[in-house]
Write a protein that holds these residues in place. Sequence first.
Motif, PDB file in Angstrom:
ATOM      1  N   MET A  70      31.212  18.058  44.123  1.00  0.00           N
ATOM      2  CA  MET A  70      31.217  17.546  42.688  1.00  0.00           C
ATOM      3  C   MET A  70      30.326  18.431  41.874  1.00  0.00           C
ATOM      4  O   MET A  70      29.271  19.016  42.531  1.00  0.00           O
ATOM      5  N   GLY A  71      30.397  18.803  40.641  1.00  0.00           N
ATOM      6  CA  GLY A  71      29.436  19.478  39.804  1.00  0.00           C
ATOM      7  C   GLY A  71      30.157  20.826  39.201  1.00  0.00           C
ATOM      8  O   GLY A  71      31.327  21.136  39.513  1.00  0.00           O
ATOM      9  N   ASP A  72      29.430  21.554  38.360  1.00  0.00           N
ATOM     10  CA  ASP A  72      30.004  22.823  37.691  1.00  0.00           C
ATOM     11  C   ASP A  72      30.127  23.885  38.860  1.00  0.00           C
ATOM     12  O   ASP A  72      29.177  24.435  39.516  1.00  0.00           O
ATOM     13  N   SER A 121      26.996  24.347  46.334  1.00  0.00           N
ATOM     14  CA  SER A 121      27.682  23.919  47.234  1.00  0.00           C
ATOM     15  C   SER A 121      29.153  24.084  47.239  1.00  0.00           C
ATOM     16  O   SER A 121      29.774  24.346  48.147  1.00  0.00           O
ATOM     17  N   PHE A 122      29.431  24.381  45.798  1.00  0.00           N
ATOM     18  CA  PHE A 122      30.839  24.981  45.599  1.00  0.00           C
ATOM     19  C   PHE A 122      31.084  26.468  46.333  1.00  0.00           C
ATOM     20  O   PHE A 122      32.338  26.603  46.881  1.00  0.00           O
ATOM     21  N   ALA A 168      33.703  29.737  50.487  1.00  0.00           N
ATOM     22  CA  ALA A 168      33.401  30.761  51.589  1.00  0.00           C
ATOM     23  C   ALA A 168      33.878  30.029  53.029  1.00  0.00           C
ATOM     24  O   ALA A 168      34.394  30.818  53.827  1.00  0.00           O
ATOM     25  N   ALA A 169      33.358  28.844  53.230  1.00  0.00           N
ATOM     26  CA  ALA A 169      33.858  28.037  54.192  1.00  0.00           C
ATOM     27  C   ALA A 169      35.248  27.994  54.642  1.00  0.00           C
ATOM     28  O   ALA A 169      35.978  28.263  55.785  1.00  0.00           O
ATOM     29  N   ALA A 221      28.650  23.384  56.036  1.00  0.00           N
ATOM     30  CA  ALA A 221      29.775  23.300  55.123  1.00  0.00           C
ATOM     31  C   ALA A 221      31.129  23.502  56.092  1.00  0.00           C
ATOM     32  O   ALA A 221      32.119  22.740  55.600  1.00  0.00           O
ATOM     33  N   LEU A 222      31.143  24.313  57.132  1.00  0.00           N
ATOM     34  CA  LEU A 222      32.315  24.428  57.854  1.00  0.00           C
ATOM     35  C   LEU A 222      32.487  22.989  58.704  1.00  0.00           C
ATOM     36  O   LEU A 222      33.837  22.623  58.648  1.00  0.00           O
TER      37      LEU A 222
END
Length: 233
Positions: A37-39, A45-46, A51-52, A137-138
């Motif tokens: 969630m988020g911009d 995190s996006f 990248a993951a 993240a992976l």
Amino acid sequence: MTKIDMKKEVRCFYSGRKGRFDIVSLPEMNFLKIDGMGDPNRSKSFSRAVAALFALSYNTKFHSKLELKRDYAVMPLEALWCAEDHSVFVRQERSEWQWTAMIRQPDWIDEALFDEFRDLTIGKINRKRDAATDESALRKVRLERWCEGLCIQTLHQGSFASEGPVIRDMHDRAIPEAGARARGKHHEVYLSDLRRTSSDRLRTLLRQPIESTQFGIVPEGKDDQVDVGEELA
């Protein structure tokens, strides 16, 4: 060894024309997915999630070719977007956006192969000091069989910030004219290389799942493509 390009199997799934709205029927397909969630322009995190996805996708391709003798082209990044209030997309209030980033995978990649290839990817990432993503993240990435079904779509050329009027036209005019109503999440397919393409030349497929409000108005075939400007029957 033949190299498969899934974009070319049913071309209308990954193509469109600027200014034209098409109706397509998408079957069940295989995806790597990760939620957040988020911009997307400000959220770390996006960027780690994307990248993951690419790290897993390229390592899956490598091991598929090496171990299974089955080669294919890595597919483009896609994302699903939603919010409590759909109008935030038109107003570009990105902090309220909920997203699912995803990349399509070939059908022969199953849970067992995914788990094996992810462990290999994590080992590789953990050995890098400057990796763009991390194990956390992976581990959040999942393999999912997903059927989107009936959708309306159009090709947008330009920056992401300029998508608003096209999305508004899709919902206010094109979908009602097709005898349909929106359902599900807004979907974008990023056909351009985001690292090498200027914002005014970005090619993005804008897609919205729909359901018919008139019997027989939407095609059912996997490769159907209908111009909303034509009479649908």
